[in-house]
Design a protein around this motif. Sequence first.
Motif, PDB file in Angstrom:
ATOM      1  N   GLU A 231      10.517  54.258  70.721  1.00 50.20           N
ATOM      2  CA  GLU A 231      11.347  55.237  70.022  1.00 50.20           C
ATOM      3  C   GLU A 231      10.409  56.615  70.050  1.00 50.20           C
ATOM      4  O   GLU A 231      10.829  57.789  70.002  1.00 50.20           O
ATOM      5  CB  GLU A 231      11.508  54.791  68.612  1.00 50.20           C
ATOM      6  N   TYR A 232       9.248  56.241  70.283  1.00 48.13           N
ATOM      7  CA  TYR A 232       8.059  57.322  70.438  1.00 48.13           C
ATOM      8  C   TYR A 232       7.483  57.698  71.766  1.00 48.13           C
ATOM      9  O   TYR A 232       7.217  58.534  72.150  1.00 48.13           O
ATOM     10  CB  TYR A 232       6.976  57.243  69.536  1.00 48.13           C
ATOM     11  N   GLY A 233       7.722  56.632  72.733  1.00 48.16           N
ATOM     12  CA  GLY A 233       7.434  56.703  73.907  1.00 48.16           C
ATOM     13  C   GLY A 233       6.055  56.310  74.263  1.00 48.16           C
ATOM     14  O   GLY A 233       5.708  56.263  75.420  1.00 48.16           O
ATOM     15  N   ASN A 234       5.370  55.991  73.276  1.00 48.59           N
ATOM     16  CA  ASN A 234       3.729  55.628  73.500  1.00 48.59           C
ATOM     17  C   ASN A 234       3.556  54.349  73.151  1.00 48.59           C
ATOM     18  O   ASN A 234       3.850  54.043  72.160  1.00 48.59           O
ATOM     19  CB  ASN A 234       2.852  56.811  73.143  1.00 48.59           C
ATOM     20  N   TYR A 235       2.257  53.899  73.690  1.00 46.47           N
ATOM     21  CA  TYR A 235       1.860  52.657  73.215  1.00 46.47           C
ATOM     22  C   TYR A 235       0.773  52.837  71.828  1.00 46.47           C
ATOM     23  O   TYR A 235       0.167  53.707  71.951  1.00 46.47           O
ATOM     24  CB  TYR A 235       0.873  51.961  74.334  1.00 46.47           C
ATOM     25  N   SER A 236       1.181  52.381  71.003  1.00 47.83           N
ATOM     26  CA  SER A 236       0.250  52.687  69.433  1.00 47.83           C
ATOM     27  C   SER A 236      -0.344  51.448  68.918  1.00 47.83           C
ATOM     28  O   SER A 236      -0.604  51.514  67.581  1.00 47.83           O
ATOM     29  CB  SER A 236       1.481  53.183  68.461  1.00 47.83           C
ATOM     30  N   PHE A 237      -0.565  50.355  69.720  1.00 51.16           N
ATOM     31  CA  PHE A 237      -1.305  49.101  69.269  1.00 51.16           C
ATOM     32  C   PHE A 237      -2.890  49.219  69.367  1.00 51.16           C
ATOM     33  O   PHE A 237      -3.276  50.555  70.025  1.00 51.16           O
ATOM     34  CB  PHE A 237      -0.640  47.851  69.949  1.00 51.16           C
ATOM     35  N   TYR A 238      -3.837  48.358  69.381  1.00 55.62           N
ATOM     36  CA  TYR A 238      -4.784  48.491  69.489  1.00 55.62           C
ATOM     37  C   TYR A 238      -5.366  48.738  71.124  1.00 55.62           C
ATOM     38  O   TYR A 238      -4.824  48.283  71.798  1.00 55.62           O
ATOM     39  CB  TYR A 238      -5.682  46.979  69.118  1.00 55.62           C
ATOM     40  N   ARG A 239      -6.827  49.440  71.030  1.00 50.91           N
ATOM     41  CA  ARG A 239      -7.405  49.630  72.225  1.00 50.91           C
ATOM     42  C   ARG A 239      -8.845  49.726  72.136  1.00 50.91           C
ATOM     43  O   ARG A 239      -9.128  49.892  71.088  1.00 50.91           O
ATOM     44  CB  ARG A 239      -6.641  50.881  72.877  1.00 50.91           C
ATOM     45  N   ILE A 240      -9.230  49.216  73.448  1.00 56.25           N
ATOM     46  CA  ILE A 240     -10.717  49.322  73.277  1.00 56.25           C
ATOM     47  C   ILE A 240     -11.360  50.426  74.486  1.00 56.25           C
ATOM     48  O   ILE A 240     -10.824  50.411  75.493  1.00 56.25           O
ATOM     49  CB  ILE A 240     -11.388  48.005  73.740  1.00 56.25           C
ATOM     50  N   GLY A 241     -12.083  51.282  74.049  1.00 57.82           N
ATOM     51  CA  GLY A 241     -12.881  52.046  74.987  1.00 57.82           C
ATOM     52  C   GLY A 241     -14.394  51.890  75.340  1.00 57.82           C
ATOM     53  O   GLY A 241     -15.026  51.371  74.371  1.00 57.82           O
ATOM     54  N   ILE A 242     -14.526  52.070  76.620  1.00 59.11           N
ATOM     55  CA  ILE A 242     -16.134  51.746  77.000  1.00 59.11           C
ATOM     56  C   ILE A 242     -16.422  52.886  77.774  1.00 59.11           C
ATOM     57  O   ILE A 242     -15.537  53.674  78.616  1.00 59.11           O
ATOM     58  CB  ILE A 242     -16.133  50.480  78.003  1.00 59.11           C
ATOM     59  N   SER A 243     -17.735  53.595  77.551  1.00 56.34           N
ATOM     60  CA  SER A 243     -18.179  54.679  78.363  1.00 56.34           C
ATOM     61  C   SER A 243     -18.637  54.104  79.499  1.00 56.34           C
ATOM     62  O   SER A 243     -18.886  53.169  79.735  1.00 56.34           O
ATOM     63  CB  SER A 243     -19.310  55.221  77.331  1.00 56.34           C
ATOM     64  N   PRO A 244     -18.727  55.095  80.473  1.00 52.96           N
ATOM     65  CA  PRO A 244     -19.305  55.028  82.091  1.00 52.96           C
ATOM     66  C   PRO A 244     -20.554  54.357  82.029  1.00 52.96           C
ATOM     67  O   PRO A 244     -20.551  53.507  83.009  1.00 52.96           O
ATOM     68  CB  PRO A 244     -19.271  56.367  82.441  1.00 52.96           C
ATOM     69  N   ASP A 245     -21.504  54.337  80.945  1.00 57.40           N
ATOM     70  CA  ASP A 245     -22.688  53.809  80.994  1.00 57.40           C
ATOM     71  C   ASP A 245     -22.693  52.548  80.509  1.00 57.40           C
ATOM     72  O   ASP A 245     -23.617  51.989  80.105  1.00 57.40           O
ATOM     73  CB  ASP A 245     -23.962  54.679  80.401  1.00 57.40           C
ATOM     74  N   GLY A 246     -21.520  51.771  80.234  1.00 53.65           N
ATOM     75  CA  GLY A 246     -21.430  50.423  79.331  1.00 53.65           C
ATOM     76  C   GLY A 246     -21.618  50.305  77.923  1.00 53.65           C
ATOM     77  O   GLY A 246     -22.274  49.477  77.639  1.00 53.65           O
ATOM     78  N   LYS A 247     -21.291  51.494  77.402  1.00 54.16           N
ATOM     79  CA  LYS A 247     -21.340  51.455  75.691  1.00 54.16           C
ATOM     80  C   LYS A 247     -20.063  51.228  75.227  1.00 54.16           C
ATOM     81  O   LYS A 247     -19.119  51.888  75.686  1.00 54.16           O
ATOM     82  CB  LYS A 247     -22.217  52.751  75.238  1.00 54.16           C
ATOM     83  N   TRP A 248     -19.952  50.426  74.160  1.00 55.03           N
ATOM     84  CA  TRP A 248     -18.626  50.282  73.325  1.00 55.03           C
ATOM     85  C   TRP A 248     -18.271  51.749  72.519  1.00 55.03           C
ATOM     86  O   TRP A 248     -19.123  51.966  71.539  1.00 55.03           O
ATOM     87  CB  TRP A 248     -18.593  49.027  72.535  1.00 55.03           C
ATOM     88  N   LYS A 249     -17.456  52.402  72.810  1.00 56.09           N
ATOM     89  CA  LYS A 249     -17.016  53.365  72.197  1.00 56.09           C
ATOM     90  C   LYS A 249     -16.331  53.462  71.092  1.00 56.09           C
ATOM     91  O   LYS A 249     -16.289  54.025  69.941  1.00 56.09           O
ATOM     92  CB  LYS A 249     -16.434  54.461  73.186  1.00 56.09           C
ATOM     93  N   PHE A 250     -15.045  52.619  71.148  1.00 54.42           N
ATOM     94  CA  PHE A 250     -14.089  52.551  70.087  1.00 54.42           C
ATOM     95  C   PHE A 250     -13.238  51.120  70.087  1.00 54.42           C
ATOM     96  O   PHE A 250     -13.101  50.621  71.233  1.00 54.42           O
ATOM     97  CB  PHE A 250     -13.177  53.863  69.915  1.00 54.42           C
TER      98      PHE A 250
END
Length: 255
Positions: A231-250
Amino acid sequence: MSCLSKGLLRSSAMLSILLAMTAGSVGLPSRAFALSELKPAQNTESEPKAENGAEPQQPQPTEPDEIEGDSDGIPLPDPLIDRSAGQANQKPAATDNAPEMSVVIEHDISKAPEAVRKLRQEIIDAAASGDIEKLRPFIAAGQKEFRIDGNDGEDPIAALKSYSGDPDGLEVLAIIIDLLSTGYAHVDAGTPDEAYVFPYFAGKPLNTLTAPEKVELLRIITAGDLADMQEYGNYSFYRIGISPDGKWKFFTAGD
């Protein structure tokens, strides 16, 4: 009276008559004209005859330029807004100073930087152990920039457990494994916000997903969740972000 005198008188009379007749023929017109018969003098210099003897054509009066108006010939008033001037001076609209988010979808994890691949595998191994505390070292390594929804400065492990349906956080560990088992979205390359985001659905409109991609998405969410997201057109569940230097961002949720 002598004959000589009579001859002179006749000669004088005849001479007088001749002089009177001559003067009349020179000074008087042959006949009188009425005013209606008089014609104006022709200007032979300004209006010459045509070479063939025909009368020259009279110049036609010049018509004034046609004026745009209504059916009665009344000119229309000028518009209140000069649109032509506005178009001539029109400039492209100023773009927002904030750059648009760039996204590259990738299903092959081998194309990610080595530091990203290493941290991803370490998180998967820690989650598969069933001990949520094993995630703490990776969170601490990126603590300056690590972001988790609902943390508010509290213990990040406790925040992770709060998302789980069980007290030990086993459900959220399973979710983490599923998220990291998909492809990724490489977002905001070359900026401070650059990250490799799992799953890749976070960077792709849901209405562009293929049937196999929807099957992959349904390993993470339910069909009911998918219907709500569409209905909103976007994925809104959990996501994990990793920085290019290998740090857990979020570890976050939302669109």
